[in-house]
Design a protein around this motif. Structure first.
Motif, PDB file in Angstrom:
ATOM      1  N   LEU A 115       7.002  10.003  -9.917  1.00 34.02           N
ATOM      2  CA  LEU A 115       6.296  11.167  -9.385  1.00 34.02           C
ATOM      3  C   LEU A 115       4.809  10.865  -9.366  1.00 34.02           C
ATOM      4  CD1 LEU A 115       6.195  14.261  -8.623  1.00 34.02           C
ATOM      5  CD2 LEU A 115       5.875  14.668 -11.080  1.00 34.02           C
ATOM      6  N   PHE A 116       4.131  11.212  -8.271  1.00 37.77           N
ATOM      7  CA  PHE A 116       2.690  11.024  -8.139  1.00 37.77           C
ATOM      8  C   PHE A 116       2.031  12.400  -8.128  1.00 37.77           C
ATOM      9  CE2 PHE A 116      -1.087   9.969  -5.357  1.00 37.77           C
ATOM     10  CZ  PHE A 116      -1.749   9.210  -6.312  1.00 37.77           C
ATOM     11  N   VAL A 117       1.102  12.622  -9.037  1.00 40.38           N
ATOM     12  CA  VAL A 117       0.436  13.923  -9.172  1.00 40.38           C
ATOM     13  C   VAL A 117      -0.977  13.810  -8.610  1.00 40.38           C
ATOM     14  CG1 VAL A 117      -0.203  15.776 -10.750  1.00 40.38           C
ATOM     15  CG2 VAL A 117       1.797  14.347 -11.252  1.00 40.38           C
ATOM     16  N   HIS A 118      -1.306  14.688  -7.664  1.00 44.04           N
ATOM     17  CA  HIS A 118      -2.537  14.598  -6.886  1.00 44.04           C
ATOM     18  C   HIS A 118      -3.153  15.991  -6.786  1.00 44.04           C
ATOM     19  CE1 HIS A 118      -5.062  14.059  -3.279  1.00 44.04           C
ATOM     20  NE2 HIS A 118      -4.891  12.749  -3.387  1.00 44.04           N
ATOM     21  N   PRO A 119      -4.467  16.108  -6.693  1.00 44.12           N
ATOM     22  CA  PRO A 119      -5.058  17.449  -6.518  1.00 44.12           C
ATOM     23  C   PRO A 119      -4.602  18.121  -5.234  1.00 44.12           C
ATOM     24  CG  PRO A 119      -6.747  15.834  -7.096  1.00 44.12           C
ATOM     25  CD  PRO A 119      -5.494  15.058  -6.793  1.00 44.12           C
ATOM     26  N   GLY A 120      -4.540  19.445  -5.282  1.00 48.01           N
ATOM     27  CA  GLY A 120      -4.203  20.236  -4.113  1.00 48.01           C
ATOM     28  C   GLY A 120      -5.440  20.824  -3.458  1.00 48.01           C
ATOM     29  N   PRO A 121      -5.284  21.857  -2.618  1.00 47.72           N
ATOM     30  CA  PRO A 121      -6.419  22.416  -1.886  1.00 47.72           C
ATOM     31  C   PRO A 121      -7.493  22.996  -2.805  1.00 47.72           C
ATOM     32  CG  PRO A 121      -4.335  23.147  -0.947  1.00 47.72           C
ATOM     33  CD  PRO A 121      -4.007  22.483  -2.247  1.00 47.72           C
ATOM     34  N   VAL A 132       0.867  -1.182   0.000  1.00 47.37           N
ATOM     35  CA  VAL A 132       0.000   0.000   0.000  1.00 47.37           C
ATOM     36  C   VAL A 132       0.899   1.227   0.000  1.00 47.37           C
ATOM     37  CG1 VAL A 132      -1.675   1.343   1.306  1.00 47.37           C
ATOM     38  CG2 VAL A 132      -1.875  -1.151   1.232  1.00 47.37           C
ATOM     39  N   VAL A 133       0.735   2.085  -0.993  1.00 46.95           N
ATOM     40  CA  VAL A 133       1.527   3.304  -1.054  1.00 46.95           C
ATOM     41  C   VAL A 133       0.656   4.445  -0.525  1.00 46.95           C
ATOM     42  CG1 VAL A 133       3.097   4.691  -2.426  1.00 46.95           C
ATOM     43  CG2 VAL A 133       2.582   2.360  -3.141  1.00 46.95           C
ATOM     44  N   VAL A 134       1.106   5.055   0.555  1.00 43.11           N
ATOM     45  CA  VAL A 134       0.333   6.070   1.262  1.00 43.11           C
ATOM     46  C   VAL A 134       0.695   7.449   0.723  1.00 43.11           C
ATOM     47  CG1 VAL A 134      -0.177   7.098   3.501  1.00 43.11           C
ATOM     48  CG2 VAL A 134       0.195   4.630   3.314  1.00 43.11           C
ATOM     49  N   ALA A 135      -0.316   8.173   0.291  1.00 39.34           N
ATOM     50  CA  ALA A 135      -0.110   9.506  -0.281  1.00 39.34           C
ATOM     51  C   ALA A 135      -0.358  10.586   0.759  1.00 39.34           C
ATOM     52  CB  ALA A 135      -1.041   9.719  -1.472  1.00 39.34           C
ATOM     53  N   VAL A 182       5.689   9.234 -14.410  1.00 36.53           N
ATOM     54  CA  VAL A 182       4.704  10.091 -13.757  1.00 36.53           C
ATOM     55  C   VAL A 182       3.373   9.359 -13.672  1.00 36.53           C
ATOM     56  CG1 VAL A 182       3.500  12.314 -13.811  1.00 36.53           C
ATOM     57  CG2 VAL A 182       5.835  12.139 -14.671  1.00 36.53           C
ATOM     58  N   ILE A 183       2.761   9.407 -12.487  1.00 39.18           N
ATOM     59  CA  ILE A 183       1.455   8.786 -12.262  1.00 39.18           C
ATOM     60  C   ILE A 183       0.462   9.891 -11.897  1.00 39.18           C
ATOM     61  CG2 ILE A 183       0.141   7.109 -10.915  1.00 39.18           C
ATOM     62  CD1 ILE A 183       2.959   5.897 -10.152  1.00 39.18           C
ATOM     63  N   PHE A 184      -0.609   9.984 -12.632  1.00 43.54           N
ATOM     64  CA  PHE A 184      -1.664  10.961 -12.338  1.00 43.54           C
ATOM     65  C   PHE A 184      -2.780  10.279 -11.560  1.00 43.54           C
ATOM     66  CE2 PHE A 184       0.558  12.983 -15.761  1.00 43.54           C
ATOM     67  CZ  PHE A 184       0.447  14.340 -15.511  1.00 43.54           C
ATOM     68  N   ALA A 185      -3.142  10.835 -10.414  1.00 48.71           N
ATOM     69  CA  ALA A 185      -4.263  10.325  -9.642  1.00 48.71           C
ATOM     70  C   ALA A 185      -5.562  10.527 -10.416  1.00 48.71           C
ATOM     71  CB  ALA A 185      -4.341  11.032  -8.291  1.00 48.71           C
ATOM     72  N   GLY A 231       8.592   7.426  -3.906  1.00 52.72           N
ATOM     73  CA  GLY A 231       8.682   8.536  -4.842  1.00 52.72           C
ATOM     74  C   GLY A 231       8.135   9.770  -4.147  1.00 52.72           C
ATOM     75  N   ILE A 232       7.899  10.823  -4.890  1.00 51.39           N
ATOM     76  CA  ILE A 232       7.350  12.026  -4.277  1.00 51.39           C
ATOM     77  C   ILE A 232       6.010  12.368  -4.915  1.00 51.39           C
ATOM     78  CG2 ILE A 232       9.646  12.888  -3.727  1.00 51.39           C
ATOM     79  CD1 ILE A 232       9.140  15.080  -5.876  1.00 51.39           C
ATOM     80  N   ALA A 233       5.225  13.149  -4.179  1.00 56.37           N
ATOM     81  CA  ALA A 233       3.921  13.597  -4.648  1.00 56.37           C
ATOM     82  C   ALA A 233       3.929  15.113  -4.760  1.00 56.37           C
ATOM     83  CB  ALA A 233       2.827  13.152  -3.678  1.00 56.37           C
ATOM     84  N   LEU A 234       3.320  15.606  -5.823  1.00 53.35           N
ATOM     85  CA  LEU A 234       3.135  17.041  -6.018  1.00 53.35           C
ATOM     86  C   LEU A 234       1.686  17.309  -6.380  1.00 53.35           C
ATOM     87  CD1 LEU A 234       6.160  18.367  -8.141  1.00 53.35           C
ATOM     88  CD2 LEU A 234       5.746  18.698  -5.696  1.00 53.35           C
ATOM     89  N   ALA A 235       1.197  18.468  -5.981  1.00 49.45           N
ATOM     90  CA  ALA A 235      -0.116  18.909  -6.444  1.00 49.45           C
ATOM     91  C   ALA A 235      -0.047  19.213  -7.934  1.00 49.45           C
ATOM     92  CB  ALA A 235      -0.570  20.142  -5.675  1.00 49.45           C
ATOM     93  N   GLY A 236      -1.143  18.986  -8.627  1.00 49.72           N
ATOM     94  CA  GLY A 236      -1.165  19.204 -10.060  1.00 49.72           C
ATOM     95  C   GLY A 236      -0.723  20.588 -10.461  1.00 49.72           C
TER      96      GLY A 236
END
Length: 280
Positions: free
Chosen positions: A147-153, A64-67, A191-194, A120-125
């Motif tokens: 790199l994992f790309v995830h929505p931000g606030p 399980v990769v925790v974001a 790059v992985i996009f959520a 790896g690391i996660a960044l907001a889109g």
């Protein structure tokens, strides 16, 4: 299914929960006679159940990769580094089957986080093609980590509204910006996009009609997690990008996992086993 991997869950370790509970301004956890509440800037308080973040309740996966919970906005706080250290160290201390998408408070921390054991690391889109992160992405590529790309606030009420508007728009913009600017600069970075990049690749025909980089749908180093989508959306993505670039992610405990059985055993094996093993 053996060796199944979930590449996108959220789990707040005890130290991170305690740090949020000590805060006097959002983002914070607050307790009253009715239980715990999560307070975020611009949103009404939302009920929060600490039991949802019990590691012992996360069963059924061999990895399980925790974001990080980027919508909290922790990264923008003056005390971001200390709060994120509570999150990172807490997740890493859990050991197998858990591993970590790290969220660097500043680009210079990437090497340190990878050395500590982050996958790896996660960044907001919205941060994806920000020039200040370019050296960090180069280091990530050199280390052979994704790199994992995830929505931000994003604030709004009811809670589903920003999830269906701001989050989707941010992931659309991130995928298109990556195709136009990020990939030419970082040709080796995985790059992985959520959330299937908000289904952005399904707009490839319109992208081509407008003169954009429609060949990006065939980029072999760009991947998409399935979080919050079901078999119909995933099937549509398979038809555009292929099954080999989709990874199983649930977004637990934010949403309940979808039943993907209609996709068939071969597709599930690709999503849950073969693809994530290759990408990670």
């Amino acid at each position: 299914m053996r060796r199944a991997i979930d590449i996108h869950q959220h789990l707040w370790p005890d130290a991170f929960l305690s740090s949020l509970a000590r805060r006097t301004a959002p983002p914070r956890l607050k307790r009253d006679g009715h239980g715990w509440w999560l307070e975020l800037a611009g949103d009404a308080p939302a009920r929060f159940n600490p039991a949802d973040h019990d590691p012992a309740a996360r069963v059924g996966f061999d990895r399980v990769v925790v974001a990080p919970s980027l919508p909290l906005g922790v990264e923008a706080l003056p005390e971001a580094e200390a709060l994120l250290e509570d999150f990172h160290s807490g997740v890493l201390a859990l050991g197998a089957p858990f591993t970590l998408w790290a969220s660097p408070a500043r680009p210079a921390l990437v090497d340190e986080l990878l050395k500590a054991g982050a996958a790896g690391i996660a960044l907001a889109g919205r941060e994806l093609v920000d020039e200040r992160w370019a050296p960090a992405l180069e280091r990530l590529a050199e280390a052979g980590k994704p790199l994992f790309v995830h929505p931000g606030p994003a604030s709004g009420s009811p809670a589903w509204l920003p999830a269906l508007t701001d989050y989707v728009a941010e992931m659309h913009a991130a995928w298109h910006a990556w195709a136009a600017y990020g990939r030419p600069r970082h040709p080796r970075l995985r790059v992985i996009f959520a959330m299937l990049a908000g289904l952005a690749p399904l707009h490839a025909e319109r992208l081509a009609a407008r003169g954009g980089p429609s060949d990006a749908v065939h980029d072999p180093l760009t991947f998409f997690d399935t979080s919050s989508y079901g078999p119909r959306a995933i099937d549509a993505m398979v038809r555009v990008v292929g099954v080999d670039r989709l990874l199983y992610g649930t977004d637990v405990p934010v949403v309940a996992p979808s039943d993907l059985a209609p996709l068939g055993e071969a597709a599930l094996h690709a999503l849950m086993v073969a693809n994530p093993e290759r990408v990670l």
